[in-house]
Write an enzyme that holds these catalytic residues in place. Sequence first.
Site, mmCIF file in Angstrom:
data_model
loop_
_atom_site.group_PDB
_atom_site.id
_atom_site.type_symbol
_atom_site.label_atom_id
_atom_site.label_comp_id
_atom_site.label_asym_id
_atom_site.label_seq_id
_atom_site.Cartn_x
_atom_site.Cartn_y
_atom_site.Cartn_z
ATOM 1 N N SER A 151 0.867 -1.177 0.000
ATOM 2 C CA SER A 151 0.000 0.000 0.000
ATOM 3 C C SER A 151 0.902 1.225 0.000
ATOM 4 O O SER A 151 2.086 1.133 0.357
ATOM 5 C CB SER A 151 -0.840 -0.006 1.287
ATOM 6 N N TYR A 164 -2.246 -1.337 10.338
ATOM 7 C CA TYR A 164 -2.176 -1.425 8.872
ATOM 8 C C TYR A 164 -0.842 -0.891 8.355
ATOM 9 O O TYR A 164 -0.174 -1.532 7.541
ATOM 10 C CB TYR A 164 -3.350 -0.630 8.284
#
Length: 267
Positions: A151, A164
């Site tokens: 990401s 995350y």
Amino acid sequence: MTDPTKGASMLQGKTAVVTGSTSGIGLAIARALAADGANVVINGFGDKAEIERLRAAIEAEYGVKTLYSPADMTKPSEIARMIATAEATFGGVDVLVNNAGIQHVAPVEAFPAEMWDAIIAVNLSAAFHAIRAALPGMKRRKWGRIINTASAHGLVASAHKAAYVAAKHGLVGLTKVVAIETANDGITCNAICPGWVLTPLVEQQIAARAAAAGQTVEAAQTALLAEKQPMLAFTRPESIGALAVFLCTEAAATITGAAYPIDGGWT
Ligand code: NAD
């Protein structure tokens, strides 16, 4: 994609396992690899009939073989079984895409410990377990492509995403280690680092923002993009699928250990 140096698809007759491919980015990657000729193992949660429809559609559209694995990416034994089943069914796993992911948004001091554990398990540890299981076969066949869906949050941080961001930075680190260890085995390992992609994972965040700010969903979408991404447009899952296919070509044979942003200028 036709390989520029070989003039034909690299993936014909090869097998790809794509985790978290019942939805969003993983589904688009699975479809792109199948379009290029790979047999695909799809994986993830969801409605049984809908998953069967997705699986059958890939077979029908692209003329490849498919298999659905219900393996839970929080469970190392199920991950090992998914790889073993793929190898037994198709003769090997040539492409492994570690894509399954979950999100939870909260300040560190209010972050539920069990959500931390779950996010690290799905977004980071699952990739380790799958790579560990798939590498011996790739090394034997002297060819492999490992693609980790990281990401923009594997490269930079945002508030309220402790687990995350930690998992995705960890995944980028794992990518680099595997790249070094496999550098002379015909195997590459890379990470793809998307910015905002409009999938169920992000739709949840937009709905929460809209509710908290008393905004429309459209206004919340624009605000979400404007906060981080100079380009005020979502990346399409199909574009990430195309990048994954490129990383499987002979032209990409020396691209390894890279973390590719596809993020509208975010990072
Ligand atoms: P999504 O929610 O549409 O898809 C997630 C997939 O993971 C689904 O198939 C789901 O069933 C599966 N999954 C979740 N937990 C699982 C588990 N325990 N075992 C097996 N499968 C499980 O989300 P998405 O946006 O397509 O996300 C895919 C990947 O892309 C994730 O790793 C995510 O972090 C990453 N990503 C997404 C964006 C974005 O903007 N959407 C941006 C950057 C990175």
